[in-house]
Scaffold this motif. Structure first.
Motif, PDB file in Angstrom:
ATOM      1  N   ASP A 178       0.855  -1.196   0.000  1.00 16.49           N
ATOM      2  CA  ASP A 178       0.000   0.000   0.000  1.00 16.49           C
ATOM      3  C   ASP A 178       0.890   1.246   0.000  1.00 16.49           C
ATOM      4  O   ASP A 178       0.976   1.971   0.990  1.00 16.49           O
ATOM      5  N   PRO A 179       1.568   1.499  -1.136  1.00 17.94           N
ATOM      6  CA  PRO A 179       2.577   2.565  -1.154  1.00 17.94           C
ATOM      7  C   PRO A 179       1.961   3.960  -1.061  1.00 17.94           C
ATOM      8  O   PRO A 179       0.896   4.206  -1.631  1.00 17.94           O
ATOM      9  N   ASP A 180       2.645   4.863  -0.326  1.00 19.03           N
ATOM     10  CA  ASP A 180       2.194   6.257  -0.297  1.00 19.03           C
ATOM     11  C   ASP A 180       2.727   6.988  -1.532  1.00 19.03           C
ATOM     12  O   ASP A 180       3.505   6.433  -2.313  1.00 19.03           O
ATOM     13  N   VAL A 181       2.288   8.232  -1.673  1.00 16.67           N
ATOM     14  CA  VAL A 181       2.624   9.035  -2.856  1.00 16.67           C
ATOM     15  C   VAL A 181       4.137   9.157  -3.045  1.00 16.67           C
ATOM     16  O   VAL A 181       4.666   8.974  -4.149  1.00 16.67           O
ATOM     17  N   THR A 182       4.852   9.466  -1.956  1.00  8.73           N
ATOM     18  CA  THR A 182       6.306   9.658  -2.076  1.00  8.73           C
ATOM     19  C   THR A 182       6.988   8.387  -2.586  1.00  8.73           C
ATOM     20  O   THR A 182       7.814   8.445  -3.503  1.00  8.73           O
ATOM     21  N   THR A 183       6.646   7.242  -1.998  1.00  8.30           N
ATOM     22  CA  THR A 183       7.272   5.984  -2.418  1.00  8.30           C
ATOM     23  C   THR A 183       7.002   5.712  -3.900  1.00  8.30           C
ATOM     24  O   THR A 183       7.902   5.311  -4.635  1.00  8.30           O
ATOM     25  N   ARG A 184       5.767   5.941  -4.327  1.00 11.99           N
ATOM     26  CA  ARG A 184       5.439   5.689  -5.743  1.00 11.99           C
ATOM     27  C   ARG A 184       6.270   6.563  -6.667  1.00 11.99           C
ATOM     28  O   ARG A 184       6.785   6.105  -7.688  1.00 11.99           O
ATOM     29  N   ILE A 185       6.438   7.851  -6.304  1.00 12.90           N
ATOM     30  CA  ILE A 185       7.234   8.748  -7.160  1.00 12.90           C
ATOM     31  C   ILE A 185       8.705   8.337  -7.135  1.00 12.90           C
ATOM     32  O   ILE A 185       9.360   8.240  -8.174  1.00 12.90           O
ATOM     33  N   VAL A 186       9.231   8.067  -5.925  1.00 12.59           N
ATOM     34  CA  VAL A 186      10.659   7.739  -5.800  1.00 12.59           C
ATOM     35  C   VAL A 186      10.990   6.468  -6.596  1.00 12.59           C
ATOM     36  O   VAL A 186      11.992   6.414  -7.318  1.00 12.59           O
ATOM     37  N   ILE A 187      10.143   5.453  -6.495  1.00 16.52           N
ATOM     38  CA  ILE A 187      10.417   4.207  -7.217  1.00 16.52           C
ATOM     39  C   ILE A 187      10.325   4.425  -8.733  1.00 16.52           C
ATOM     40  O   ILE A 187      11.108   3.857  -9.506  1.00 16.52           O
ATOM     41  N   SER A 188       9.421   5.290  -9.154  1.00 21.23           N
ATOM     42  CA  SER A 188       9.323   5.607 -10.578  1.00 21.23           C
ATOM     43  C   SER A 188      10.578   6.342 -11.065  1.00 21.23           C
ATOM     44  O   SER A 188      11.125   6.024 -12.133  1.00 21.23           O
ATOM     45  N   VAL A 189      11.067   7.312 -10.269  1.00 23.67           N
ATOM     46  CA  VAL A 189      12.305   8.036 -10.612  1.00 23.67           C
ATOM     47  C   VAL A 189      13.470   7.051 -10.680  1.00 23.67           C
ATOM     48  O   VAL A 189      14.278   7.053 -11.613  1.00 23.67           O
ATOM     49  N   LEU A 190      13.529   6.175  -9.686  1.00 26.33           N
ATOM     50  CA  LEU A 190      14.621   5.206  -9.572  1.00 26.33           C
ATOM     51  C   LEU A 190      14.627   4.255 -10.780  1.00 26.33           C
ATOM     52  O   LEU A 190      15.661   4.053 -11.424  1.00 26.33           O
TER      53      LEU A 190
END
Lengths: 200, 200
Positions: free
Chosen positions: B138-150
């Motif tokens: 259940d990822p939060d917004v920050t995790t979703r963005i960071v993993i996408s950037v990564l």
């Protein structure tokens, strides 16, 4: 006169809006003026009245992005140190990538756009100057990799369809944070050189 | 028997090598079996003797990447905490992205590959499980963005033609460092939630 210009401006915006939606679905090469006319429910002649070629439409779509980029380059070039130039360039990139998120999604990775930009001295000049602001004049291996991660990570996430529900403010904040952390990777330059020197 | 198998194995490798070069130049959809045969200076029948369709060739090219990915998912899934699962997944991704740099360049962003992977339950299952390891349930917004950037930063830099002179060891080291720094961006989650709560 204002009355005569207003509808034309409105029609231009409608054409650009329809074109952007079609570019996103079919790519630039997969979109024709006829498809744009069909989407708007008008004749091809009506589209021609606003734009004389697909290239003109593409240029009109990407112009605001390049206007922002040119402004950013001018600000960055006026900074007094290479570090400050780089910081302004990175922060400004986050800003215009998020601001032009929909255009970036079309723009990023479409070979037709790359070809068009490369054929236009004014546009490729802006990209070249922005690249110098980001990399400096003689970048080491670490800086080159970090800037590549940063640019592709920024564009990739801004155009990630899985993130389309996230609002611009949150995206902007997290991307800035990601970039600032990535820029600190430059600390690894020394390590890398040492590692190379002792041949591990 | 070993003698009979060896030349066939050699021919297979030659076909895959030629196919990969052509995929890189023309994309999967822009490459035909005839083009692969021409590149090798053999008949189309000789290619057919090894592979019965272009799809089979594409699958053979990407299979080693998916084998590595499956191994990584198994290791990550056996870790005891979500944090350790994520760390293994990220470090493993750096490893196979660099290891399969040339294949990744073809693989990444080609819609024909996406379609093929989505049509194969075994391959899309591996990607789905790797995504769970990276994002959690259940990822939060920050995790979703960071993993996408990564992910896009990692693939983008590994396939960046401007970095092709950089050796795998240096790329691996800097990418690992970039990923570790990016993962620390998760600290911003609290800030973001607070910011949202006070409505700025």
């Amino acid at each position: 006169m204002a009355k005569a210009v207003a509808p034309r401006g409105f029609a231009r915006e409608r054409v650009l809006e329809a074109a952007l939606a079609l570019f996103a679905e079919h790519g630039v090469n997969g979109t024709s003026l006829q498809m744009i006319a069909d989407r708007l429910g008008v004749s091809k002649a009506a589209v021609y009245y606003q734009f004389h070629s697909k290239e003109e439409i593409v240029l009109a779509v990407i112009q605001p992005v390049f206007d922002d980029m040119a402004r950013l380059v001018r600000i960055a070039e006026a900074m007094s140190t290479p570090e400050a130039q780089q910081e302004v360039a990175v922060n400004g990139m986050v800003d215009f990538t998020v601001r032009h998120r929909r255009v970036t999604a079309v723009f990023h990775g479409d070979p037709a756009i790359d070809t068009l930009v490369n054929s236009r001295a004014d546009l490729s000049d802006i990209i070249e100057r922005l690249t110098v602001m980001l990399l400096g004049t003689d970048p080491d291996v670490t800086t080159r990799i970090v800037i590549s991660v940063l640019a592709s990570g920024m564009y990739g996430s801004a155009t990630d369809p899985k993130l389309s529900d996230i609002d611009d403010g949150d995206l902007h904040q997290v991307l800035l944070d990601c970039c600032q952390r990535l820029m600190r990777t430059r600390g690894a330059i020394g390590d890398l050189r040492t590692r190379g020197a002792i041949g591990i």
